[in-house]
Design a protein around this motif. Structure first.
Motif, PDB file in Angstrom:
ATOM      1  N   LYS A   4       1.995  -4.870  -3.943  1.00  0.00           N
ATOM      2  CA  LYS A   4       3.555  -5.193  -3.627  1.00  0.00           C
ATOM      3  C   LYS A   4       4.512  -3.969  -4.027  1.00  0.00           C
ATOM      4  N   LEU A   5       4.398  -3.369  -5.120  1.00  0.00           N
ATOM      5  CA  LEU A   5       5.202  -2.322  -5.472  1.00  0.00           C
ATOM      6  C   LEU A   5       4.916  -1.148  -4.654  1.00  0.00           C
ATOM      7  N   LEU A   6       3.571  -0.709  -4.581  1.00  0.00           N
ATOM      8  CA  LEU A   6       3.370   0.416  -3.472  1.00  0.00           C
ATOM      9  C   LEU A   6       3.926   0.196  -2.146  1.00  0.00           C
ATOM     10  N   LYS A   7       3.837  -0.943  -1.596  1.00  0.00           N
ATOM     11  CA  LYS A   7       4.195  -1.300  -0.377  1.00  0.00           C
ATOM     12  C   LYS A   7       5.756  -1.343  -0.329  1.00  0.00           C
ATOM     13  N   LYS A   8       6.400  -1.647  -1.172  1.00  0.00           N
ATOM     14  CA  LYS A   8       7.718  -1.554  -1.181  1.00  0.00           C
ATOM     15  C   LYS A   8       8.345   0.066  -1.288  1.00  0.00           C
ATOM     16  N   LYS A   9       7.451   0.773  -1.454  1.00  0.00           N
ATOM     17  CA  LYS A   9       8.100   2.098  -1.468  1.00  0.00           C
ATOM     18  C   LYS A   9       7.694   2.591  -0.402  1.00  0.00           C
ATOM     19  N   VAL A  10       6.268   2.584   0.115  1.00  0.00           N
ATOM     20  CA  VAL A  10       5.810   2.951   1.276  1.00  0.00           C
ATOM     21  C   VAL A  10       5.257   2.036   2.280  1.00  0.00           C
ATOM     22  N   PRO A  11       5.787   1.713   3.291  1.00  0.00           N
ATOM     23  CA  PRO A  11       5.710   0.431   3.691  1.00  0.00           C
ATOM     24  C   PRO A  11       4.384   0.418   4.632  1.00  0.00           C
ATOM     25  N   HIS A  12       3.992   1.674   5.239  1.00  0.00           N
ATOM     26  CA  HIS A  12       3.057   1.950   6.140  1.00  0.00           C
ATOM     27  C   HIS A  12       1.674   2.352   5.217  1.00  0.00           C
ATOM     28  N   LEU A  13       1.678   2.238   3.944  1.00  0.00           N
ATOM     29  CA  LEU A  13       0.579   2.626   3.170  1.00  0.00           C
ATOM     30  C   LEU A  13      -0.340   1.764   3.479  1.00  0.00           C
TER      31      LEU A  13
END
Length: 222
Positions: A54-63
């Protein structure tokens, strides 16, 4: 582990209570270290309820992120938190992925639960691309030679099982949690093992070494 299926519904709440909210802060620091390498494809091992994803997606949505865990109940919660990630029920000791498939791997509070940590490190190295990054966030055993370590040891032995048991209704699970930290490897032992398995390693202690972040960059062989 069946144990994690049994506490899945209250796992997030209890993490916040037992860590006084610091577990999220630590995860954010972990995510920053992962994103330093600008990965495109990330594997989150022992993904649990999906906080790191969730935190990674918040920072980089296309990851592009895949979460792997042996607890299907925990991942049911993760899937509700993050709709646009992949989830695989599996074993970190035998990853169902191709060689050099991922740019980065994260493990938050799961490394100490692996029965064969060296095997997991070998598997992480196998599925990481050249120069890929492994980031491990983990609770650490108390250094009882220091006053803060003695307090931490007391907290683990008495209060974690009590708080966890009262709020979850499962005293056994939180006695296991306490024991797993008290009997865990030291930072030096973890770093040595990571280096032996082909990683260039750095370590960041957190909150008087109650926890720590281990960063391992895959060293190209040859």
């Amino acid at each position: 582990m069946k144990l994690f299926d049994e506490i899945a519904e209250r796992y997030d709440l209890l993490n916040r209570i037992i860590s006084f909210g610091t577990d999220l802060k630590w995860r954010k620091q972990m995510v920053t270290l992962v994103l330093e390498k600008h990965p495109n494809k990330v594997l989150d091992l022992a993904t649990g309820t999906g906080d790191v994803i969730k935190l990674l997606k918040k920072k980089v949505p296309h990851l592009e992120i895949t979460g792997l865990d042996s607890s299907s109940k925990m991942m049911e919660i993760a899937k509700k938190k993050v709709k646009d990630a992949g989830f695989v029920t599996g074993d970190a000791h035998d990853l169902p992925f191709r060689d050099e498939e991922f740019d980065a791997i994260t493990v938050a509070f799961g490394f100490r639960n692996f029965s064969d940590r060296r095997r997991v490190l070998k598997e992480c190295r196998r599925v990481l691309k050249k120069g890929g990054r492994l980031v491990i966030l983990e609770l650490l055993p108390p250094n009882t030679r220091k006053f803060t370590g003695k307090l931490y040891s007391l907290y683990l032995k008495l209060f974690v099982p009590l708080l966890g048991g009262v709020f979850s209704g499962d005293f056994r699970a939180y006695r296991y949690l306490s024991s797993s930290v008290l009997n865990f490897m030291t930072p030096d032992q973890i770093m040595k093992m990571m280096e032996e398995e082909g990683f260039e390693v750095s370590f960041r202690p957190l909150l008087f070494s109650v926890a720590g972040i281990f960063v391992g960059d895959k060293i190209s062989s040859g």
